[in-house]
Design a protein around this motif. Structure first.
Motif, PDB file in Angstrom:
ATOM      1  N   ASN A  25       0.804  -1.218   0.000  1.00 53.14           N
ATOM      2  CA  ASN A  25       0.000   0.000   0.000  1.00 53.14           C
ATOM      3  C   ASN A  25       0.840   1.272   0.000  1.00 53.14           C
ATOM      4  N   ARG A  26       2.041   1.237   0.606  1.00 51.81           N
ATOM      5  CA  ARG A  26       2.760   2.482   0.867  1.00 51.81           C
ATOM      6  C   ARG A  26       4.081   2.623   0.121  1.00 51.81           C
ATOM      7  N   LYS A  27       4.591   1.556  -0.421  1.00 50.91           N
ATOM      8  CA  LYS A  27       5.833   1.662  -1.194  1.00 50.91           C
ATOM      9  C   LYS A  27       5.453   1.990  -2.634  1.00 50.91           C
ATOM     10  N   THR A  28       5.826   3.166  -3.094  1.00 54.00           N
ATOM     11  CA  THR A  28       5.360   3.646  -4.404  1.00 54.00           C
ATOM     12  C   THR A  28       6.476   3.765  -5.429  1.00 54.00           C
ATOM     13  N   THR A  29       7.695   3.477  -5.034  1.00 50.19           N
ATOM     14  CA  THR A  29       8.806   3.374  -5.992  1.00 50.19           C
ATOM     15  C   THR A  29       9.338   1.948  -5.914  1.00 50.19           C
ATOM     16  N   TYR A  30       9.997   1.492  -6.984  1.00 53.56           N
ATOM     17  CA  TYR A  30      10.325   0.070  -7.091  1.00 53.56           C
ATOM     18  C   TYR A  30      11.768  -0.139  -7.559  1.00 53.56           C
ATOM     19  N   VAL A  31      12.661   0.656  -6.992  1.00 51.70           N
ATOM     20  CA  VAL A  31      14.069   0.551  -7.378  1.00 51.70           C
ATOM     21  C   VAL A  31      14.647  -0.797  -6.949  1.00 51.70           C
ATOM     22  N   ALA A  32      14.396  -1.200  -5.702  1.00 50.48           N
ATOM     23  CA  ALA A  32      14.944  -2.466  -5.208  1.00 50.48           C
ATOM     24  C   ALA A  32      14.419  -3.629  -6.028  1.00 50.48           C
ATOM     25  N   GLU A  33      13.115  -3.632  -6.281  1.00 49.22           N
ATOM     26  CA  GLU A  33      12.517  -4.707  -7.068  1.00 49.22           C
ATOM     27  C   GLU A  33      13.118  -4.745  -8.475  1.00 49.22           C
ATOM     28  N   ALA A  34      13.301  -3.571  -9.065  1.00 49.28           N
ATOM     29  CA  ALA A  34      13.850  -3.504 -10.422  1.00 49.28           C
ATOM     30  C   ALA A  34      15.282  -4.012 -10.458  1.00 49.28           C
ATOM     31  N   PHE A  35      16.070  -3.683  -9.434  1.00 47.80           N
ATOM     32  CA  PHE A  35      17.448  -4.160  -9.429  1.00 47.80           C
ATOM     33  C   PHE A  35      17.500  -5.675  -9.292  1.00 47.80           C
ATOM     34  N   LEU A  36      16.629  -6.250  -8.475  1.00 53.33           N
ATOM     35  CA  LEU A  36      16.595  -7.700  -8.325  1.00 53.33           C
ATOM     36  C   LEU A  36      16.230  -8.380  -9.643  1.00 53.33           C
ATOM     37  N   VAL A  37      15.291  -7.810 -10.387  1.00 53.88           N
ATOM     38  CA  VAL A  37      14.933  -8.376 -11.696  1.00 53.88           C
ATOM     39  C   VAL A  37      16.065  -8.171 -12.689  1.00 53.88           C
ATOM     40  N   LEU A  38      16.664  -6.997 -12.672  1.00 52.46           N
ATOM     41  CA  LEU A  38      17.763  -6.698 -13.586  1.00 52.46           C
ATOM     42  C   LEU A  38      18.895  -7.706 -13.410  1.00 52.46           C
ATOM     43  N   TYR A  39      19.294  -7.959 -12.160  1.00 54.76           N
ATOM     44  CA  TYR A  39      20.363  -8.924 -11.920  1.00 54.76           C
ATOM     45  C   TYR A  39      19.944 -10.316 -12.394  1.00 54.76           C
ATOM     46  N   ALA A  40      18.703 -10.703 -12.096  1.00 52.56           N
ATOM     47  CA  ALA A  40      18.233 -12.021 -12.516  1.00 52.56           C
ATOM     48  C   ALA A  40      18.279 -12.168 -14.038  1.00 52.56           C
ATOM     49  N   GLU A  41      17.823 -11.148 -14.751  1.00 48.57           N
ATOM     50  CA  GLU A  41      17.813 -11.218 -16.213  1.00 48.57           C
ATOM     51  C   GLU A  41      19.234 -11.282 -16.772  1.00 48.57           C
ATOM     52  N   LEU A  42      20.153 -10.542 -16.188  1.00 51.65           N
ATOM     53  CA  LEU A  42      21.532 -10.530 -16.682  1.00 51.65           C
ATOM     54  C   LEU A  42      22.254 -11.852 -16.421  1.00 51.65           C
ATOM     55  N   THR A  43      21.760 -12.616 -15.449  1.00 49.29           N
ATOM     56  CA  THR A  43      22.421 -13.874 -15.093  1.00 49.29           C
ATOM     57  C   THR A  43      21.603 -15.099 -15.485  1.00 49.29           C
ATOM     58  N   GLY A  44      20.519 -14.914 -16.224  1.00 47.09           N
ATOM     59  CA  GLY A  44      19.738 -16.044 -16.718  1.00 47.09           C
ATOM     60  C   GLY A  44      18.897 -16.739 -15.666  1.00 47.09           C
ATOM     61  N   GLN A  45      18.400 -15.973 -14.693  1.00 50.54           N
ATOM     62  CA  GLN A  45      17.572 -16.532 -13.629  1.00 50.54           C
ATOM     63  C   GLN A  45      16.123 -16.079 -13.785  1.00 50.54           C
ATOM     64  N   GLN A  46      15.184 -16.888 -13.278  1.00 45.17           N
ATOM     65  CA  GLN A  46      13.768 -16.561 -13.330  1.00 45.17           C
ATOM     66  C   GLN A  46      13.191 -16.493 -11.916  1.00 45.17           C
ATOM     67  N   PRO A  47      12.833 -15.299 -11.421  1.00 45.72           N
ATOM     68  CA  PRO A  47      12.204 -15.206 -10.101  1.00 45.72           C
ATOM     69  C   PRO A  47      10.832 -15.881 -10.088  1.00 45.72           C
ATOM     70  N   ILE A  48      10.518 -16.523  -8.956  1.00 45.07           N
ATOM     71  CA  ILE A  48       9.215 -17.167  -8.793  1.00 45.07           C
ATOM     72  C   ILE A  48       8.617 -16.777  -7.447  1.00 45.07           C
ATOM     73  N   GLY A  49       7.320 -17.002  -7.311  1.00 45.49           N
ATOM     74  CA  GLY A  49       6.624 -16.808  -6.046  1.00 45.49           C
ATOM     75  C   GLY A  49       5.921 -18.091  -5.645  1.00 45.49           C
ATOM     76  N   TYR A  50       5.443 -18.124  -4.417  1.00 40.43           N
ATOM     77  CA  TYR A  50       4.718 -19.273  -3.873  1.00 40.43           C
ATOM     78  C   TYR A  50       3.407 -18.768  -3.295  1.00 40.43           C
ATOM     79  N   ILE A  51       2.298 -19.398  -3.648  1.00 37.92           N
ATOM     80  CA  ILE A  51       1.002 -18.915  -3.184  1.00 37.92           C
ATOM     81  C   ILE A  51       0.909 -18.948  -1.660  1.00 37.92           C
TER      82      ILE A  51
END
Length: 336
Positions: free
Chosen positions: A99-125
């Protein structure tokens, strides 16, 4: 003791940090509502000339090709993090963050690193209702658990040690932490553990004589009831040298196998290397090639313990390999 005992791989310069942070602040797609759209935004940043330091790209390429049995870690410093972060409500920090975090720099960096290293982030219900980005942050009702929502120590484990979808990597980025507090993340390489244990112990660990219940978050969720976890070997699984283990949760099914568990615990505490994760620190670990813990030592700032915030993703090599376990119409959210 140094603040880290793992080799430092890369430090973003102040200029590179500021430039990449500014660019990632421009991403406005909410990753908790539209992961695919958010991922597309990050991929556009990656495609831009000069947006990402070339030496960082080269490092990621090298890590992508490295043998994780020999080199299961990556340690980065001064990584981009959101300039402003809310103080989260301890009763429900996950919902408060959404609800309160409105910028996503940390999330973007985690995806950026994953994409550069051939990794796929997943979630668990069963973990934060399937959010891909998970928080290592205290929650009042779960502070005494062995989970990411604990305020105390978490014993040696690999993430989702006995789950049917075990991540290949765990990537953690420091958002808020106090250098006054000794809250270490400790690691042991499988390679070092296997070299330390004798042949008799290793042989016994390959037998299906051990039990590890599902993790606390998976069991606490009402989204998907999984029933009892199966018995398993400690050594062997995803690879021949995979360690499936959670200290004080993994038990032997008889006295002889419990003695082997005790041998593993003694070895882990003898071999561990510590890391103090502060704001802007990133540590990635190959989940099947090492084991880690959270160790709370001397505390000088109690308030900072309750507001300590790391963000992580758990990643796999291929989504297709785990497709049978995903929610209907979802390609990266595990049904369990």
């Amino acid at each position: 003791m140094r603040m880290w005992e793992i080799k430092l791989d890369y430090v973003f310069s102040a200029e590179a940090n500021q430039a990449l942070t500014r660019r990632l602040l421009e991403i406005r797609t909410n990753p908790y509502k539209d992961y695919a759209g958010f991922q597309a935004d990050v991929l556009r940043v990656m495609a831009e000339t000069g947006a990402i330091p070339e030496d960082f790209r080269n490092l990621c390429c090298a890590k992508k090709c490295a043998n994780p049995f020999d080199d299961p870690y990556v340690l980065l410093k001064n990584c981009p993090v959101d300039p402003e972060l809310p103080m989260l409500d301890l009763d429900n920090p996950v919902v408060d963050k959404r609800n309160r975090k409105t910028t996503y720099v940390a999330e973007a960096f985690l995806v950026l690193y994953a994409e550069l290293t051939g990794q796929q982030p997943i979630g668990y219900i069963n973990v934060n209702d399937g959010d891909v980005f998970q928080d290592i942050h205290p929650m009042r009702s779960m502070m005494a658990t062995q989970s990411q929502k604990a305020a105390k120590s978490i014993y040696f484990h690999k993430d989702l040690a006995n789950h049917f979808v075990r991540p290949d990597w765990v990537n953690i980025l420091g958002l808020r932490a106090s250098a006054q507090n000794e809250i270490h993340t400790s690691f042991v390489r499988n390679r070092d553990l296997l070299a330390y244990l004798d042949a008799r112990v290793l042989k016994g660990l390959r037998e299906e004589r051990f039990h590890t219940p599902y993790d606390d978050l998976t069991l606490a969720s009402s989204n998907k009831k999984l029933g009892p976890a199966p018995n398993h070997p400690i050594l062997g699984g995803a690879t021949g040298h995979d360690i499936r283990f959670f200290e004080k949760r993994t038990v032997g099914i008889d006295a002889e196998s419990q003695e082997l568990v005790d041998e593993v615990v003694r070895a882990l505490h003898r071999l561990k290397k510590r890391l103090l994760i502060l704001k802007g620190d990133f540590v990635g670990s190959a989940n099947n090639e090492c084991i880690h813990s959270k160790e709370v030592g001397r505390i000088s700032d109690e308030g900072a313990v309750l507001n300590r915030w790391l963000m992580k993703t758990v990643n796999v090599r291929s989504l297709d390999v785990h497709k049978v376990h995903m929610l209907p119409a979802e390609d990266r959210i595990v049904n369990g």
